[in-house]
Every structure is written in C-alpha cells, then in structure tokens.
Design an enzyme around this catalytic site. Sequence first.
Site, mmCIF file in Angstrom:
data_model
loop_
_atom_site.group_PDB
_atom_site.id
_atom_site.type_symbol
_atom_site.label_atom_id
_atom_site.label_comp_id
_atom_site.label_asym_id
_atom_site.label_seq_id
_atom_site.Cartn_x
_atom_site.Cartn_y
_atom_site.Cartn_z
ATOM 1 N N SER A 119 69.950 50.214 -2.074
ATOM 2 C CA SER A 119 68.895 49.775 -2.987
ATOM 3 C C SER A 119 69.475 49.086 -4.208
ATOM 4 O O SER A 119 68.773 48.354 -4.891
ATOM 5 C CB SER A 119 68.089 50.979 -3.479
ATOM 6 O OG SER A 119 67.569 51.690 -2.414
ATOM 7 N N HIS A 140 67.136 45.682 3.410
ATOM 8 C CA HIS A 140 66.520 46.683 2.536
ATOM 9 C C HIS A 140 65.136 47.031 3.065
ATOM 10 O O HIS A 140 64.172 46.300 2.836
ATOM 11 C CB HIS A 140 66.461 46.142 1.107
ATOM 12 C CG HIS A 140 66.052 47.156 0.094
ATOM 13 N ND1 HIS A 140 65.138 46.910 -0.897
ATOM 14 C CD2 HIS A 140 66.432 48.458 -0.075
ATOM 15 C CE1 HIS A 140 64.984 47.996 -1.630
ATOM 16 N NE2 HIS A 140 65.743 48.948 -1.155
ATOM 17 N N GLU A 152 63.574 43.362 2.978
ATOM 18 C CA GLU A 152 64.258 42.312 2.222
ATOM 19 C C GLU A 152 65.603 42.057 2.907
ATOM 20 O O GLU A 152 66.395 42.984 3.073
ATOM 21 C CB GLU A 152 64.494 42.753 0.770
ATOM 22 C CG GLU A 152 63.229 42.818 -0.070
ATOM 23 C CD GLU A 152 63.482 43.276 -1.506
ATOM 24 O OE1 GLU A 152 62.945 42.642 -2.418
ATOM 25 O OE2 GLU A 152 64.204 44.272 -1.700
ATOM 26 N N ASN A 190 61.992 45.440 -6.349
ATOM 27 C CA ASN A 190 62.269 46.395 -7.416
ATOM 28 C C ASN A 190 62.530 45.698 -8.748
ATOM 29 O O ASN A 190 62.272 46.260 -9.812
ATOM 30 C CB ASN A 190 63.443 47.306 -7.035
ATOM 31 C CG ASN A 190 63.021 48.296 -5.953
ATOM 32 O OD1 ASN A 190 61.842 48.588 -5.785
ATOM 33 N ND2 ASN A 190 63.984 48.796 -5.194
HETATM 34 N N1 NAD Z 1 64.623 56.740 0.082
HETATM 35 C C1 NAD Z 1 64.161 55.535 -0.230
HETATM 36 O O1 NAD Z 1 62.991 55.387 -0.662
HETATM 37 C C2 NAD Z 1 64.999 54.322 -0.021
HETATM 38 C C3 NAD Z 1 64.402 53.058 0.079
HETATM 39 C C4 NAD Z 1 65.185 51.933 0.335
HETATM 40 C C5 NAD Z 1 66.571 52.070 0.457
HETATM 41 N N2 NAD Z 1 67.144 53.294 0.328
HETATM 42 C C6 NAD Z 1 68.615 53.395 0.504
HETATM 43 O O2 NAD Z 1 68.874 53.920 1.800
HETATM 44 C C7 NAD Z 1 70.092 54.658 1.797
HETATM 45 C C8 NAD Z 1 69.839 56.049 2.331
HETATM 46 O O3 NAD Z 1 68.883 56.695 1.501
HETATM 47 P P1 NAD Z 1 68.048 57.951 2.025
HETATM 48 O O4 NAD Z 1 66.889 58.082 1.098
HETATM 49 O O5 NAD Z 1 67.824 57.852 3.487
HETATM 50 O O6 NAD Z 1 69.080 59.133 1.736
HETATM 51 P P2 NAD Z 1 69.139 60.584 2.422
HETATM 52 O O7 NAD Z 1 69.842 61.448 1.453
HETATM 53 O O8 NAD Z 1 67.790 60.997 2.918
HETATM 54 O O9 NAD Z 1 70.070 60.364 3.713
HETATM 55 C C9 NAD Z 1 71.402 59.998 3.626
HETATM 56 C C10 NAD Z 1 72.127 60.515 4.870
HETATM 57 O O10 NAD Z 1 73.444 59.959 4.896
HETATM 58 C C11 NAD Z 1 74.272 60.947 5.448
HETATM 59 N N3 NAD Z 1 75.679 60.642 5.178
HETATM 60 C C12 NAD Z 1 76.402 60.879 4.054
HETATM 61 N N4 NAD Z 1 77.668 60.484 4.234
HETATM 62 C C13 NAD Z 1 77.762 60.004 5.503
HETATM 63 C C14 NAD Z 1 78.827 59.484 6.271
HETATM 64 N N5 NAD Z 1 80.072 59.365 5.789
HETATM 65 N N6 NAD Z 1 78.569 59.080 7.547
HETATM 66 C C15 NAD Z 1 77.319 59.195 8.059
HETATM 67 N N7 NAD Z 1 76.283 59.690 7.368
HETATM 68 C C16 NAD Z 1 76.512 60.102 6.106
HETATM 69 C C17 NAD Z 1 73.773 62.236 4.812
HETATM 70 O O11 NAD Z 1 74.254 63.377 5.534
HETATM 71 C C18 NAD Z 1 72.274 62.041 4.897
HETATM 72 O O12 NAD Z 1 71.734 62.553 6.098
HETATM 73 C C19 NAD Z 1 70.582 54.607 0.348
HETATM 74 O O13 NAD Z 1 71.510 53.558 0.226
HETATM 75 C C20 NAD Z 1 69.331 54.314 -0.450
HETATM 76 O O14 NAD Z 1 69.589 53.657 -1.671
HETATM 77 C C21 NAD Z 1 66.395 54.426 0.104
#
Ligand code: NAD
Length: 282
Positions: A119, A140, A152, A190
Amino acid sequence: MAIQTVGIIGAGTMGNGIAQACAVAGVKVVMVDIAQAAVDKGLATVSGSLDRLIKKEKLTAEQKTAALALIKGSTNYDDLKSAQLVIEAATENHALKLKILKQVDDMLAPEVIIASNTSSISITQLAAATSRPDRFIGMHFFNPVPMMALVELIRGYLTSDATHDAVKALAETLGKSPITVKNAPGFVVNRILVPMINEAFFVLSEGIATAEDIDAGMKLGCNQPIGPLALADMIGLDVCLAVMEVYLEQFGDSKYRPCPLLKEMVAAGQLGRKTGRGVYTY
Ligand SMILES: NC(=O)c1ccc[n+]([C@@H]2O[C@H](COP(=O)([O-])OP(=O)(O)OC[C@H]3O[C@@H](n4cnc5c(N)ncnc54)[C@H](O)[C@@H]3O)[C@@H](O)[C@H]2O)c1
C-alpha cells in the site's frame, strides 16, 4: 505469456482474497505463508467467504468445490515455481518485503513476473531489489478483494509494457477493472482519499459542523456510501495519521499537514472501531 498459475506470498487478509478471486475465475493458485496455521486460516477464510456467496445464490456448491480445488496452500516457496506471476502480499514491512523479493527473484525463472500488493512502499524501489525491474509491477488490490472491483496497476520506473499488459489482462480475467498508475506515494486512490479524511477532521475541529452532519453531507452531496469520519473509524485513525505523515515527508508539501485533532485523538488512544471509540462510539 498467458498467466495460468498465480503464486501468492502471504495467506492473510489480502493474500487469501486474491486467491479466492483467482480461483473463482478459474485461475490456478499457489498460496504460501510462513506457518501451516496461517495457510490453513487463509484457506478456511476462502471457504467461509465462498459459503456466503452460495447463501446469496451468487455461487453454486459445485463452483465452490471447483474453486477450492484450484488453490494449493503451502509453506514451501519452491511451490511458487509453477507460477507465471507471483504476487507478494505479505505483511507491510519494507525490510521483510525486500528479503522475500530477493529470495523469490533468485528462485523463479527469469520470465516470471513479480508483483507487490504493497500500500505504501515504492514499487520502483522494490523492483530495484530484484534482477528483473522490467518484469516487476505493483498490483494494489482493495479490501475485501472478492467484492472490490478496483486494482491499481503501478508501473515502476522500469516496468515494461509487456509486463503491464500481461498483468492487466489477468486483472480483467478476475473480473476487476484495473487502472494504470505511475509510482508515487499513495498511488491514486489513497492519495485523494486520505487527505479528504484529514480535511474532514479540520472541518470538525473548526466547529463548522457536527461529525454526523459532515458525514451526512458527504454521503448525500457526493453519493459516497460512507462519510469520511465514519470511514476513518473503520480504517483506524492511527493508520490515517501515519499515511498523512508519509505524504508530508515524501512530498515536502504543507498541504499534507495532519490535522491536530486527528493527532490528539490518536495520542489519546481513540483509534476508531478497533478501540471501541474514534470519532463515534461503538
Ligand atoms: N488490508 C488491507 O486493507 C490492504 C489493502 C491493500 C493492500 N494491502 C497490503 O497487502 C499486504 C498484506 O496485507 P494484509 O492486510 O493481507 O496483511 P495480513 O497481516 O492479514 O497478512 C500478511 C500475511 O503475510 C504472512 N507473511 C509474513 N511474512 C511472510 C513471509 N516471509 N513469507 C510468506 N508469508 C509471510 C503473514 O504470516 C500473514 O499471514 C500489505 O503489503 C498491505 O499493505 C492491505
């Protein structure tokens, strides 16, 4: 190159959402996470989400079975080798993402495209950590992925047209409506959304209207489904503040100054829904 199998790194909120969107569209998925418990939780989330679609009669039980059969959960990065596109959707941590990207870059065939769902981290910078900045792009997705139409596509400085076009075609296969964006803090959505929320806090703190009236104004006057202050409570006031601080620092433009009321509320621990109290009480 047609993308038949998508690798996903991270089985969390976004990873399992992307997995579901791919599988429902008939695209094979390999979803890896660090621990089996995280993989299992991701798979269970997809199953539960598909059940809700069945209840709403948007999916049949047969379609659910077919979709789940297309998702392979794993804790072994080697399983990503079957993918033509690998989407990194791990925890938002710069150092962690650089480590993961270097690891998969060394392992994957040179023609494989790598994307990040970050993000906030520069796509150009992440691309530079790999040996294939031309085959690197930002994808994204929005939360919840199965419901939200937008993706995106963020072109890093060196992202090639072929990479952009292949990933765009995949997003369309998933039923998404992609937009193409140059790499810049906040990308498009954003960049506009969070300063609007910040401005709503200024309007509130200046006593121009009540929170209820500010939200009603933006809902009724701009057809927004939720007012900016109620949305801030959902996102988390701390997250909104952190984003404004990044914009202020990265653009060096005082128009991104975080509203003092927002800072005060975060300092007081009123972070929104997650703490039971933000602009509104829950
Ligand atoms: N949650 C949102 O609304 C949203 C929206 C758009 C983008 N994002 C982006 O998406 C990405 C993930 O966010 P999320 O909300 O799903 O987070 P989350 O915490 O729900 O999930 C992240 C996952 O990554 C895993 N992980 C950590 N290290 C790892 C590794 N070395 N290898 C494999 N897996 C690993 C964790 O165990 C976890 O299950 C981030 O970059 C975030 O900025 C999030």
